[in-house]
Design a protein around this motif. Structure first.
Motif, PDB file in Angstrom:
ATOM      1  N   PRO A  86       0.800  -1.226   0.000  1.00  0.00           N
ATOM      2  CA  PRO A  86       0.000   0.000   0.000  1.00  0.00           C
ATOM      3  C   PRO A  86       0.830   1.272   0.000  1.00  0.00           C
ATOM      4  O   PRO A  86       0.312   2.346  -0.319  1.00  0.00           O
ATOM      5  CB  PRO A  86      -0.827  -0.123   1.282  1.00  0.00           C
ATOM      6  N   GLU A  87       2.115   1.159   0.328  1.00  0.00           N
ATOM      7  CA  GLU A  87       2.967   2.344   0.303  1.00  0.00           C
ATOM      8  C   GLU A  87       3.109   2.918  -1.110  1.00  0.00           C
ATOM      9  O   GLU A  87       3.533   4.068  -1.280  1.00  0.00           O
ATOM     10  CB  GLU A  87       4.359   2.015   0.864  1.00  0.00           C
ATOM     11  N   HIS A  89       0.404   3.073  -3.229  1.00  0.00           N
ATOM     12  CA  HIS A  89      -0.911   3.477  -3.722  1.00  0.00           C
ATOM     13  C   HIS A  89      -1.002   4.961  -4.062  1.00  0.00           C
ATOM     14  O   HIS A  89      -1.565   5.330  -5.092  1.00  0.00           O
ATOM     15  CB  HIS A  89      -1.996   3.112  -2.700  1.00  0.00           C
ATOM     16  N   GLU A  90      -0.475   5.805  -3.194  1.00  0.00           N
ATOM     17  CA  GLU A  90      -0.621   7.237  -3.432  1.00  0.00           C
ATOM     18  C   GLU A  90       0.063   7.640  -4.742  1.00  0.00           C
ATOM     19  O   GLU A  90      -0.506   8.407  -5.538  1.00  0.00           O
ATOM     20  CB  GLU A  90      -0.051   8.029  -2.265  1.00  0.00           C
ATOM     21  N   SER A 110      -4.106   2.524   2.537  1.00  0.00           N
ATOM     22  CA  SER A 110      -2.940   3.394   2.728  1.00  0.00           C
ATOM     23  C   SER A 110      -2.092   2.886   3.882  1.00  0.00           C
ATOM     24  O   SER A 110      -2.600   2.231   4.800  1.00  0.00           O
ATOM     25  CB  SER A 110      -3.386   4.835   3.010  1.00  0.00           C
ATOM     26  N   SER A 115      -1.572   9.713   4.412  1.00  0.00           N
ATOM     27  CA  SER A 115      -1.596   9.476   2.964  1.00  0.00           C
ATOM     28  C   SER A 115      -3.008   9.137   2.499  1.00  0.00           C
ATOM     29  O   SER A 115      -3.411   9.505   1.382  1.00  0.00           O
ATOM     30  CB  SER A 115      -0.611   8.367   2.581  1.00  0.00           C
ATOM     31  N   GLY A 116      -3.788   8.455   3.342  1.00  0.00           N
ATOM     32  CA  GLY A 116      -5.178   8.189   3.007  1.00  0.00           C
ATOM     33  C   GLY A 116      -5.977   9.472   2.863  1.00  0.00           C
ATOM     34  O   GLY A 116      -6.765   9.637   1.917  1.00  0.00           O
ATOM     35  N   MET A 119      -5.161  11.198  -0.451  1.00  0.00           N
ATOM     36  CA  MET A 119      -5.799  10.581  -1.620  1.00  0.00           C
ATOM     37  C   MET A 119      -7.266  10.966  -1.714  1.00  0.00           C
ATOM     38  O   MET A 119      -7.776  11.304  -2.792  1.00  0.00           O
ATOM     39  CB  MET A 119      -5.608   9.068  -1.591  1.00  0.00           C
ATOM     40  N   MET A 263      -8.024   2.729   8.562  1.00  0.00           N
ATOM     41  CA  MET A 263      -6.601   3.023   8.398  1.00  0.00           C
ATOM     42  C   MET A 263      -5.999   3.527   9.716  1.00  0.00           C
ATOM     43  O   MET A 263      -4.850   3.203  10.049  1.00  0.00           O
ATOM     44  CB  MET A 263      -6.389   4.066   7.299  1.00  0.00           C
TER      45      MET A 263
END
Length: 285
Positions: A86-87, A89-90, A110, A115-116, A119, A263
């Motif tokens: 998931p690192e 994803h952004e 995330s 970071s979530g 996004m 998250m």
């Protein structure tokens, strides 16, 4: 009527989700007569020791696209995969979240809540419909208990490691009890994880994760009765159906606030594993 073109974006494509989703998506499209096609794929790297991107695309009969920019232009909707990393994803999702076209981002959404938030903020600023979820949220057995106010306490079990499987158990709790967790603590051992969660209104939940424990749920209801769900079934089938419905309607099936709370549980849970039997607050704002 135009056929919507679906695209995969991944860190590398030769992984379990990308290897199984194509057939499930095609089966659902055929079963429901959807005007859709799984058409394109792009990956940042070739899988070390596995199929390269061209080989994967050939095997799954999907057109290989050479760049993020091209896939954003050609496709109508996107699945951003990389389920165990998931690192990424952004970075992988940045261009599609600015596209205004529907985006599903695979679990775990995330690596941290900040970071979530970024996004979701980007998607909102660009009017891009977007959601993320664990497949376990869609287990057939949980549908009738969705955010049920009659539940006093829930206990869930599940397998695997915290890094990539905690999301499943936490989302099962969120599915039936909703948001509002105030704090959590870890009572984990070397070989298993055990968390106690406390809601702001006094409700409680526990999550136990170890080895090959099956996904199960026990519920204590406020009327004194108890429920045991010994199997979670049809979750991938139902999740794929929900994703494709979302691509058709752009109606988000999971609220951003729910995803961000999960998250936060993962981020704080990671800290709690190093601070046994200490309550840690859950902050989502």
């Amino acid at each position: 009527m135009t056929i919507k073109k679906i695209a995969f974006i991944d860190y590398f494509l030769d992984e379990w989700h990308a290897n199984n989703y194509p057939q499930w998506i095609r089966d659902n499209i055929s079963k429901n007569g959807r005007r859709m096609e799984l058409a394109y794929a792009w990956a940042e790297i070739d899988k070390p020791g596995g199929l390269n991107t061209a080989q994967w695309c050939n095997q799954h009969q999907i057109e290989l696209i050479s760049s993020i920019e091209e896939i954003v232009q050609k496709a109508d909707c996107f699945l951003v995969l990389s389920p165990d990393y998931p690192e990424h994803h952004e970075r992988l999702a940045e261009a599609v979240l600015g596209s205004g076209k529907p985006v599903y981002i695979d679990k775990t959404f995330s690596p941290d809540i900040d970071s979530g938030k970024r996004m979701f903020a980007l998607a909102q600023s660009c009017n891009t419909p977007m959601f993320s979820s664990s497949a376990l949220r869609f287990a057939a057995e949980l549908a009738q208990w969705h955010k049920n106010p009659g539940i006093e306490m829930v206990s869930v079990t599940g397998p695997g490691e915290f890094s990539n499987y905690a999301v499943h158990a936490f989302e099962m709790i969120n599915t039936v009890m909703g948001e509002g967790i105030k704090r959590l603590k870890s009572l984990s051992s070397d070989q298993s994880r055990l968390f106690v969660l406390e809601y702001k209104d006094g409700r409680q939940a526990t999550m136990q994760q170890a080895g090959e424990l099956p996904f199960q749920m026990h519920m204590q209801l406020k009327d004194g009765s108890t429920i045991h769900i010994g199997e979670m079934s049809a979750f991938f089938e139902r999740m794929i159906d929900s994703i494709l419905q979302f691509f058709e309607t752009t109606e988000v099936p999971v609220a951003p606030s729910e995803t961000l709370e999960v998250m936060a549980l993962i981020e704080v849970g990671r800290k709690a594993l190093q601070r046994r039997d200490e309550w840690l607050d859950i902050e989502t704002q």
